[in-house]
Design a protein around this motif. Structure first.
Motif, PDB file in Angstrom:
ATOM      1  N   THR A  34      39.162  40.813  32.612  1.00  0.00           N
ATOM      2  CA  THR A  34      39.654  42.047  31.994  1.00  0.00           C
ATOM      3  C   THR A  34      38.901  42.333  30.702  1.00  0.00           C
TER       4      THR A  34
ATOM      5  N   TYR B 223      35.382  43.366  31.576  1.00  0.00           N
ATOM      6  CA  TYR B 223      35.412  44.705  32.153  1.00  0.00           C
ATOM      7  C   TYR B 223      35.510  45.757  31.045  1.00  0.00           C
ATOM      8  N   SER B 224      36.427  45.552  30.126  1.00  0.00           N
ATOM      9  CA  SER B 224      36.617  46.505  29.030  1.00  0.00           C
ATOM     10  C   SER B 224      35.370  46.650  28.179  1.00  0.00           C
TER      11      SER B 224
END
Length: 181
Positions: A26, A29-30
C-alpha cells in the motif's frame, strides 16, 4: 509475517519499520504508482494497458513479499516487473498483428464500382427482356429472397409453376447475358 523494510527511497525520508505485505505494498503503491504507470506508458504506448501492467506488478509483489531477499529493493523489483510485463505485452501484440486477418480495403475501387454497375444494368436489361411471369418469379426469388411457397402465394400460382417459371427464367437470363458479353 512482518518484515523490516525501508519504504522505497531514502531521499523521501523513509524510516525502517516492521511492515506486513499489505502495508508495504500500500505504501509503495501510494508513493510510486504514477511514476510506474508513466514508465509503462512509454514502453507500451497505451495508458490502459500501462495501468494494467503496473497493477499486475503490484499484485505480483504482494504475493511474493515474503520471498523477497531484500525488501529495501522492492521498488527496483517493481520497476523490473513493469519492464518485463511491458515486454510481454509488446511480444503479444506483435504475434497478434502478425497473424491478424487482413481486412478488405475500406472502399472498393472505382473500377469495381463501374464493373458492378455495368453488371447490374446488364442483368436488369436482361430481366426486362423476360416474359412477365418468369421475371416476377426471379425477382421474388433472388431479390425478394422469398421461398417457393411465398412466391406461389404472392403470384397466385402453384409451387410447381413457380419452379417452372424460375427454371425457364434462369435459362433465358443466362442465354441473354451470354449474348451480351
Amino acid at each position: 509475517m512482518t518484515t523490516e523494510t525501508l519504504l522505497a527511497d531514502r531521499s523521501m525520508g523513509a524510516a525502517p519499520v516492521a511492515w506486513d505485505a499489505d502495508m508495504a505494498v500500500t505504501a509503495l503503491y501510494s508513493a510510486h504508482f504514477r511514476s510506474l504507470v508513466r514508465l509503462a506508458v512509454l514502453l507500451v504506448r497505451d495508458i490502459a494497458t500501462a495501468e494494467e501492467v503496473v497493477q499486475d506488478a503490484f499484485v505480483a509483489i504482494h504475493g511474493a513479499w515474503r520471498r523477497l531477499r531484500d525488501p529495501d529493493k522492492a521498488l527496483a523489483y517493481l520497476r523490473q516487473s513493469v519492464v518485463n510485463r511491458s515486454r510481454s505485452v509488446l511480444r503479444h501484440r506483435a504475434v497478434v498483428e502478425k497473424y491478424a486477418p487482413k481486412g478488405l480495403p475500406d472502399a472498393p475501387s472505382a473500377e469495381n464500382g463501374a464493373i458492378g454497375e455495368l453488371e447490374r444494368s446488364a442483368v436488369i436489361e436482361a430481366l426486362r427482356a423476360l416474359p412477365t411471369r418468369q421475371r416476377e418469379a426471379l425477382v421474388l426469388r433472388y431479390y425478394g429472397d422469398l421461398s417457393e411457397a411465398e412466391i406461389a402465394h404472392a403470384m397466385g400460382i402453384s409451387k410447381g409453376a413457380v419452379k417452372s417459371h424460375t427454371a425457364r427464367g434462369m435459362a433465358a437470363l443466362r442465354s441473354v447475358l451470354e449474348k451480351m458479353s
